[in-house]
Design a protein around this motif. Sequence first.
Motif, PDB file in Angstrom:
ATOM      1  N   UNK A  99       0.839  -1.214   0.000  1.00 41.31           N
ATOM      2  CA  UNK A  99       0.000   0.000   0.000  1.00 41.31           C
ATOM      3  C   UNK A  99       0.866   1.254   0.000  1.00 41.31           C
ATOM      4  N   UNK A 100       0.465   2.265  -0.754  1.00 37.74           N
ATOM      5  CA  UNK A 100       1.266   3.499  -0.763  1.00 37.74           C
ATOM      6  C   UNK A 100       1.207   4.210   0.582  1.00 37.74           C
ATOM      7  N   UNK A 101       2.258   4.907   0.893  1.00 35.47           N
ATOM      8  CA  UNK A 101       2.289   5.656   2.161  1.00 35.47           C
ATOM      9  C   UNK A 101       1.541   6.974   1.994  1.00 35.47           C
ATOM     10  N   UNK A 102       0.951   7.410   3.074  1.00 38.90           N
ATOM     11  CA  UNK A 102       0.195   8.665   3.037  1.00 38.90           C
ATOM     12  C   UNK A 102       1.138   9.856   3.067  1.00 38.90           C
ATOM     13  N   UNK A 103       0.624  10.972   2.576  1.00 40.31           N
ATOM     14  CA  UNK A 103       1.362  12.227   2.693  1.00 40.31           C
ATOM     15  C   UNK A 103       1.401  12.626   4.177  1.00 40.31           C
TER      16      UNK A 103
ATOM     17  N   UNK B  82      -0.694  15.766   5.158  1.00 41.43           N
ATOM     18  CA  UNK B  82      -2.148  15.557   5.165  1.00 41.43           C
ATOM     19  C   UNK B  82      -2.555  14.724   6.375  1.00 41.43           C
ATOM     20  N   UNK B  83      -1.764  13.726   6.661  1.00 39.62           N
ATOM     21  CA  UNK B  83      -2.058  12.858   7.808  1.00 39.62           C
ATOM     22  C   UNK B  83      -2.001  13.647   9.128  1.00 39.62           C
TER      23      UNK B  83
END
Lengths: 241, 194
Positions: free
Chosen positions: A14-18, A21-22
């Motif tokens: 799964x791609x990592x979140x920004x 934004x998190x």
Amino acid sequence: MRIKSLLRRLYPAPPAANPDARDALEAKLMASFPTPTHPPSRGRWAMGFALGAAGLVGACVVPADYELSMGHRMVVELQMSCGEFNPEALATHVKSEFEITQLMVGVRCAMADGQPESEGEVQLVMDLVGDISTEAVEVSLVESFPELADASIEFEALDGTVHGTLGGLLSKRALGLELLDRGSAEQTRALILAELAERGFEGTATVDVDVEEEITPLGRRVEIRVEVAAETGEPPEPSQP
Amino acid sequence: MLFGHGRLSGMRLARVALRAASGDGRAFRLLFRTLHPAVYGYLALRTSSSADAEDLTSTVFAKVVERLGSYNSGRGTPRAWALAIARNVLIDHLRAHRPHASLTEGEPALIDSRWSPDASGDERLERVRAALARYPDEVQEMFGLRFGEGLRNREIAVVMNMTEAAVKQRFSRVIRELRRRAEGGELEEVVHAH
């Protein structure tokens, strides 16, 4: 290769979140929760600070007491045999992973038959003096010590109260963590005098520091009392937090 | 490093969730930091842009906060619970954004359409992928949750609103068939209704 291994290779990670934004989302959500208030310390291991001043001239010095957060007490409770529980390993891990100024550990084991190899209730109390994230400590411990996966881990703040007119003058750094880090009363006295000088204090000051230590069944109890008497004609600069 | 705490056990995280439900902000922060990678990852692999994934993640966690009081640890882990919310949010999003959306249409496909680059060039993997792609969407979704997200059968049951027994049974049958395909069985004959 087994079919399940093949299947795992089919799917991308799964791609990592920004992170921005998190973090923004976390801050927004946290607004729904009341600001935590520190529960009263149990006192047994709490560190007390008292600061008195005499003859200080200056309108900017407002007599006030304020709470000084020292760190946190962590209470871990789990079911296992006392013989298998290794509090030193936990303490070493915490000290190596986090900036802990001082760490005190107490362990209580309750076995039904009194045998260390029998499973029973183990309670670990660890006082962590330092500016730590309790969440990070908790997660780090659970990840590193699988036996804690089902343990109860609770934190409460270790607070001290600074009394007196110089309370606003001396920084938390001087009174708190670094003070403990330096350990000796003489070093503590020098540190406070240096802090006063740095704030522009010109006058005479005497600093008395008493450190009391007591070994209790649950660990070491430390109480530090700081008495400052100062005289000056010039008001000192307020401290910067 | 405060994020990526996926290794907290379900039981332990359930206790954190219950503490958060009682208004403990510190517990909620831990819950959020543990669940965020799973929720965002789930959505990012099933939406067309990271902006959509971020918006939907925000919606999911707003609902998590709103529904914390109704979280029941007996019904599943917080991860499964949060992903079930994410799945419903995703369904609403896909319905709203597909052309000529209609309530009479079935649920949009929630399969992860991105295959790993590792899957290219390996003959056995290609055969498994081709075989899996011919199964109904629901089966493909189950496999994505199991082997992509790493969920357990019980969690998949919560997310997809199925019984755990049904999830186990279906995995067992399809994996048996996929194993045959991977070993050179008749790829052409594969699978239709399950």
